[in-house]
Write a protein that holds these residues in place. Sequence first.
Motif, short mmCIF file in Angstrom:
data_model
loop_
_atom_site.label_atom_id
_atom_site.label_comp_id
_atom_site.label_asym_id
_atom_site.label_seq_id
_atom_site.Cartn_x
_atom_site.Cartn_y
_atom_site.Cartn_z
N GLY A 22 0.80 -1.21 0.00
CA GLY A 22 0.00 0.00 0.00
C GLY A 22 0.84 1.26 0.00
N LEU A 23 1.97 1.22 -0.69
CA LEU A 23 2.90 2.34 -0.71
C LEU A 23 3.00 2.95 -2.10
CD1 LEU A 23 5.78 0.65 1.32
CD2 LEU A 23 4.24 2.43 2.16
N THR A 24 3.25 4.24 -2.16
CA THR A 24 3.58 4.91 -3.40
C THR A 24 5.10 4.94 -3.52
OG1 THR A 24 1.61 6.31 -3.29
CG2 THR A 24 3.42 7.07 -4.70
N CYS A 25 5.63 4.38 -4.57
CA CYS A 25 7.08 4.25 -4.70
C CYS A 25 7.59 4.91 -5.98
CB CYS A 25 7.50 2.78 -4.70
SG CYS A 25 7.15 1.90 -3.15
N GLU A 26 8.80 5.44 -5.89
CA GLU A 26 9.48 5.95 -7.07
C GLU A 26 10.89 5.37 -7.10
OE1 GLU A 26 11.36 10.19 -5.59
OE2 GLU A 26 9.41 10.21 -6.58
N TRP A 27 11.48 5.32 -8.30
CA TRP A 27 12.77 4.68 -8.49
C TRP A 27 13.89 5.70 -8.63
CZ3 TRP A 27 13.66 -0.60 -8.37
CH2 TRP A 27 12.50 -1.40 -8.25
N VAL A 28 15.00 5.39 -7.99
CA VAL A 28 16.19 6.24 -8.03
C VAL A 28 17.38 5.35 -8.40
CG1 VAL A 28 17.69 7.74 -6.68
CG2 VAL A 28 15.24 7.71 -6.21
#
Length: 240
Positions: free
Chosen positions: A59-65
């Motif tokens: 249930g998380l909003t994730c972005e990639w780095v």
Amino acid sequence: MKKLLLATALVAFSSGIAAAQTVRLGTEGAYPPFNFIDDAGQVAGFEREMGDEMCKRAGLTCEWVTNEWDSIIPNLQSGNYDVIIAGMSITEEREEIIDFSANYFPPAASAYAAASADADIAGGVVSAQVSTIQAAYIAESGATLLEFPTPDETIAAVRNGEAVAVFADKDYLRPFVEQSNGELMFVGDDVALGGGVGLGFRDSDDELRAKFDAAIESMKADGTLNAAIEKHFGPEAKKF
């Protein structure tokens, strides 16, 4: 009463912000099939697919780095991202610095790939990526360790004669060997290292780690992880 209602609303609003906080996933983007940058400039591979699924289940909003491998742990600790998902093997030495999730890729073999069947892997020059468990193994093996920042450079060192062999995850080396038309081959025995591949967390992020652990365990239980391992690494890859 109005003040109480206002206070309650503010607490609820603050909780909503915390729940919606973006979690940044740090990866290398140079270690196929675990992770790589595709033609569109996006992170792709096994870990992209599994990381997105973990975030969905948690249930998380994730972005990639993306981050270079040799500084990937220091930049986690300094807050440049929140989670390492970069083909990182779980080891006792790393666990002294960061916390790990449950493994999402089982303990697998490391192997030597060389340009000649009689390559001197016991006493010759062997290439490995810097700060990996494979580099640490070679440093103690009696061979001469030649380290490079990226995995591609370790294979190039064998092709151009700088090293007699490269030592790395066998699942990483396999496509290079299979597509080399006989120019590269596996030599010597496979070596079991590490406790599988896990997510890396700062020591203080126990709650976040627990959410990902729950997602990983559910993906093991319903076969999602095994299906993805076979998709990206082939039917011969070790599974859960």
